[in-house]
Scaffold this motif. Structure first.
Motif, PDB file in Angstrom:
ATOM      1  N   HIS A 115      55.602  29.787  43.223  1.00  0.00           N
ATOM      2  CA  HIS A 115      54.406  29.449  42.453  1.00  0.00           C
ATOM      3  C   HIS A 115      53.205  29.347  43.383  1.00  0.00           C
ATOM      4  CE1 HIS A 115      57.032  28.297  39.041  1.00  0.00           C
ATOM      5  NE2 HIS A 115      57.826  27.835  39.999  1.00  0.00           N
ATOM      6  N   LEU A 116      52.011  29.561  42.793  1.00  0.00           N
ATOM      7  CA  LEU A 116      50.791  29.418  43.571  1.00  0.00           C
ATOM      8  C   LEU A 116      50.551  27.949  43.902  1.00  0.00           C
ATOM      9  CD1 LEU A 116      48.275  31.757  41.722  1.00  0.00           C
ATOM     10  CD2 LEU A 116      49.278  32.139  43.976  1.00  0.00           C
ATOM     11  N   HIS A 117      50.121  27.703  45.136  1.00  0.00           N
ATOM     12  CA  HIS A 117      49.682  26.369  45.514  1.00  0.00           C
ATOM     13  C   HIS A 117      48.420  26.500  46.354  1.00  0.00           C
ATOM     14  CE1 HIS A 117      50.382  22.063  45.998  1.00  0.00           C
ATOM     15  NE2 HIS A 117      49.715  22.235  47.127  1.00  0.00           N
ATOM     16  N   PRO A 118      47.328  25.820  45.925  1.00  0.00           N
ATOM     17  CA  PRO A 118      47.203  24.986  44.736  1.00  0.00           C
ATOM     18  C   PRO A 118      47.292  25.824  43.453  1.00  0.00           C
ATOM     19  CG  PRO A 118      45.434  24.560  46.303  1.00  0.00           C
ATOM     20  CD  PRO A 118      46.111  25.794  46.753  1.00  0.00           C
ATOM     21  N   SER A 119      47.844  25.243  42.414  1.00  0.00           N
ATOM     22  CA  SER A 119      48.050  25.968  41.158  1.00  0.00           C
ATOM     23  C   SER A 119      46.733  26.335  40.488  1.00  0.00           C
ATOM     24  CB  SER A 119      48.903  25.130  40.202  1.00  0.00           C
ATOM     25  OG  SER A 119      48.269  23.887  39.929  1.00  0.00           O
ATOM     26  N   SER A 120      45.656  25.621  40.807  1.00  0.00           N
ATOM     27  CA  SER A 120      44.341  25.886  40.197  1.00  0.00           C
ATOM     28  C   SER A 120      43.636  27.078  40.833  1.00  0.00           C
ATOM     29  CB  SER A 120      43.452  24.643  40.330  1.00  0.00           C
ATOM     30  OG  SER A 120      43.275  24.296  41.695  1.00  0.00           O
ATOM     31  N   SER A 121      44.225  27.653  41.890  1.00  0.00           N
ATOM     32  CA  SER A 121      43.554  28.727  42.626  1.00  0.00           C
ATOM     33  C   SER A 121      44.139  30.101  42.316  1.00  0.00           C
ATOM     34  CB  SER A 121      43.640  28.448  44.136  1.00  0.00           C
ATOM     35  OG  SER A 121      42.890  27.312  44.486  1.00  0.00           O
ATOM     36  N   SER A 122      44.258  30.435  41.033  1.00  0.00           N
ATOM     37  CA  SER A 122      44.752  31.761  40.679  1.00  0.00           C
ATOM     38  C   SER A 122      43.714  32.841  40.965  1.00  0.00           C
ATOM     39  CB  SER A 122      45.169  31.805  39.207  1.00  0.00           C
ATOM     40  OG  SER A 122      44.058  31.497  38.379  1.00  0.00           O
ATOM     41  N   GLU A 123      42.450  32.439  41.074  1.00  0.00           N
ATOM     42  CA  GLU A 123      41.410  33.378  41.479  1.00  0.00           C
ATOM     43  C   GLU A 123      40.299  32.624  42.206  1.00  0.00           C
ATOM     44  OE1 GLU A 123      38.333  34.085  37.862  1.00  0.00           O
ATOM     45  OE2 GLU A 123      40.273  35.120  37.643  1.00  0.00           O
TER      46      GLU A 123
END
Length: 315
Positions: free
Chosen positions: A87-95
């Protein structure tokens, strides 16, 4: 007739003046046909150079990156993980978008297994306490923290040592922790790592730092491609020099945090703490007699920082 001529002269003057004003206003804004050889667009238009943000990595481990215009101003980069259960970490940083300030709108993320429990880090902790009650409390912090972590492959390699004039036995080193379960590590921390100060009463943080460099980082159990992080937790100032051994660790790529717990009659030496970390932001000073709820909050903050540090050394 004279009046009529005067009127015509005034009208012509106004028209000429108006043309001059309009021409001045249009300078630099007239649209150019760059395909026409008769138009000199270079002279009549102005462009603003785009700013650049910090370069985006070309590759993303266990994921992929797509950007609209590399790391130039206005470029938007999107991140996604391609490996199962990552999963992306931080999760809020998908873009993230490169802003006119030259900074990205979000932190550049990485792909990790869920953290916690997967804290991909080689972490060592140096602890000194003059007061036994504080020693008991810090064990309670460990009892709350360690069960949330996976220790071993795909997780944390953990080392913990108590010190005063020298490092005490027993202690946990990376090579020990990778052979133990999280429960076994916790039991050793809370039942076997004993509170004990040397008879001379010295607190040699510098000697403890040299021990960590020679016996913890760079030896068995320390992974070369994983961030190395050291926490120095003390309630006393050092009796020996800390600057040289701390710099040697930092030069070797170790990120050092210092936490000073204020005790009765002891004023923290700010220069000593800065010599240890090399960065004011990595220093934490805590007042005496905090309730256990404070330590629970400290654990929460630890995960916010440390889970991101599994991707890169973040300061």
């Amino acid at each position: 007739m004279k009046n009529f001529v005067t009127f015509i002269v005034l009208v012509v003057a106004v028209l000429i003046g108006t043309k001059i004003i309009v021409d001045k206003r249009n300078q630099g804004t007239t649209k150019c046909d760059k395909t026409s050889p008769d138009n000199d667009c270079t002279a009549r238009s102005s462009t603003t150079d785009k700013k650049e943000c910090a370069p985006i990595p070309e590759k993303m481990t266990n994921g992929e990156i797509t950007c609209t215009d590399s790391n130039m101003e206005g470029s938007t980069c999107k991140f996604q993980c391609t490996k199962h259960n990552f999963h992306l970490h931080p999760s809020s940083s998908s873009e993230s978008t490169c802003l006119p300030s030259g900074k990205w709108s979000n932190l550049i993320p990485c792909c990790v297994e869920p953290c916690p429990p997967h804290l991909l880090m080689d972490m060592a902790i140096l602890v000194h306490r003059n007061n036994y009650d504080d020693f008991v409390t810090i064990n309670a912090v460990a009892a709350d923290l360690l069960p949330q972590l996976k220790i071993g492959q795909g997780g944390l390699h953990y080392a913990r040592m108590y010190f005063s004039g020298k490092i005490h036995e027993p202690r946990i080193l990376f090579e020990d922790s990778v052979k133990m379960t999280s429960e076994e590590v916790l039991h050793k921390v809370t039942h076997e790592l004993n509170f004990n100060n040397t008879e001379d009463g010295r607190v040699n943080i510098g000697a403890a730092l040299r021990y960590v460099k020679d016996n913890v980082f760079g030896v068995e159990g320390d992974r070369p491609d994983i961030p190395n992080v050291l926490f120095v937790s003390t309630d006393s100032n050092s009796d020996d020099d800390v600057a040289a051994p701390a710099k040697a660790l930092r030069d070797a790529g170790v990120l050092i945090n210092a936490v000073f717990y204020e005790s009765e009659g002891i004023v923290p030496n700010d220069q000593m703490l800065l010599d240890i970390t090399g960065n004011q932001r990595l220093i934490t000073k805590r007042a005496k007699n905090h309730p256990i709820s404070y330590y629970q909050k400290l654990n929460e903050n630890f995960f916010k920082y440390s889970c991101y540090a599994t991707c890169q050394n973040y300061v």
